[in-house]
Write an enzyme that holds these catalytic residues in place. Structure first.
Site, PDB file in Angstrom:
ATOM      1  N   HIS A  70       1.140  -0.983   0.357  1.00  0.00           N
ATOM      2  CA  HIS A  70      -0.178  -0.216  -0.118  1.00  0.00           C
ATOM      3  C   HIS A  70       0.893   1.545  -0.469  1.00  0.00           C
ATOM      4  O   HIS A  70       1.116   0.973   0.453  1.00  0.00           O
ATOM      5  CB  HIS A  70      -0.740  -0.257   0.971  1.00  0.00           C
ATOM      6  CG  HIS A  70      -1.908  -0.967   1.170  1.00  0.00           C
ATOM      7  ND1 HIS A  70      -2.987  -1.164   1.917  1.00  0.00           N
ATOM      8  CD2 HIS A  70      -2.351  -1.870   0.449  1.00  0.00           C
ATOM      9  CE1 HIS A  70      -3.822  -2.374   2.019  1.00  0.00           C
ATOM     10  NE2 HIS A  70      -2.813  -3.013   0.892  1.00  0.00           N
ATOM     11  N   GLU A  72       1.057   3.926   2.196  1.00  0.00           N
ATOM     12  CA  GLU A  72       1.119   4.464   3.379  1.00  0.00           C
ATOM     13  C   GLU A  72       2.614   3.342   3.758  1.00  0.00           C
ATOM     14  O   GLU A  72       3.124   3.331   4.357  1.00  0.00           O
ATOM     15  CB  GLU A  72       0.818   3.981   4.390  1.00  0.00           C
ATOM     16  CG  GLU A  72      -1.173   5.243   4.313  1.00  0.00           C
ATOM     17  CD  GLU A  72      -1.900   4.321   3.525  1.00  0.00           C
ATOM     18  OE1 GLU A  72      -3.035   4.191   3.418  1.00  0.00           O
ATOM     19  OE2 GLU A  72      -1.563   3.536   2.259  1.00  0.00           O
ATOM     20  N   CYS A 100      -6.303   2.344   5.774  1.00  0.00           N
ATOM     21  CA  CYS A 100      -6.856   0.628   6.078  1.00  0.00           C
ATOM     22  C   CYS A 100      -6.596   0.156   7.978  1.00  0.00           C
ATOM     23  O   CYS A 100      -5.673   1.238   8.085  1.00  0.00           O
ATOM     24  CB  CYS A 100      -6.679  -0.605   5.312  1.00  0.00           C
ATOM     25  SG  CYS A 100      -4.801  -1.401   5.183  1.00  0.00           S
ATOM     26  N   CYS A 103      -2.503  -0.254   7.646  1.00  0.00           N
ATOM     27  CA  CYS A 103      -1.666   0.958   6.738  1.00  0.00           C
ATOM     28  C   CYS A 103      -1.649   1.555   8.707  1.00  0.00           C
ATOM     29  O   CYS A 103      -1.323   2.611   8.900  1.00  0.00           O
ATOM     30  CB  CYS A 103      -2.685   1.748   6.249  1.00  0.00           C
ATOM     31  SG  CYS A 103      -2.047   0.555   4.652  1.00  0.00           S
TER      32      CYS A 103
END
Length: 172
Positions: A70, A72, A100, A103
């Site tokens: 992801h 992040e 999410c 993260c």
């Protein structure tokens, strides 16, 4: 300093912070654009410390064939490398979509001070939409949250991506 001058300085500081937040969110949006070019969900991220961008990241899950790739997570990994420490105290993370659970957990674990969010994620967001993992009092670290910075623009980028994806799938 009289009360009016103090209020004026306070408002000026808030305006400067909002201006900085928008500037860094635009950089995160540029990262999201890189994800979109790879046909990835357009989520972008930058991490800032002492007024300088120290790391950038964008969503690469399909490209890397990795659940954890992801925006992040990619930016946190780069920031830790740059600082030579897993602790990212004194940092602010700017992300175009509400983080999410994975993260959000990484943001708390890395001790990032502040999270600035563009668009909220009512289906999977863990900075207030579904859960708020960033500010659980029982954890040893809580993260300051600022929501909605360029939220409409970030949301349009995501909505456009998913609209185009639905159109492409309907033609198959």
């Amino acid at each position: 300093m009289n009360k009016e001058e103090n209020i004026g300085q306070h408002e000026s500081g808030e305006i400067d912070r909002l201006r900085d937040d928008e500037r860094y969110m635009r950089l995160a949006m540029a990262q999201a654009g890189k994800a979109m070019l790879l046909d990835e969900v357009p989520v972008g991220c930058v991490i800032v410390r002492e007024g300088k961008v120290i790391a950038r990241g964008y969503n690469r899950r399909n490209t890397d064939r990795s659940t954890i790739s992801h925006a992040e997570m990619n930016a946190i990994r780069k920031a830790s490398r740059k600082l030579g420490d897993w602790r990212l105290e004194g940092c602010t993370i700017y992300v175009t979509l509400e983080p999410c659970q994975m993260c959000s957990g990484a943001i708390v674990q890395s001790r990032i001070d502040r999270c600035v969010i563009g668009a909220m994620n009512p289906k999977a967001g863990c900075a207030g939409s579904v859960l708020n993992l960033l500010q659980i009092a029982q954890f040893n670290h809580q993260v300051e949250i600022t929501k909605g910075v360029l939220g409409e623009e970030c949301g349009k980028m995501l909505n456009g991506f998913f609209r185009d994806l639905r159109i492409r799938k309907s033609r198959l």
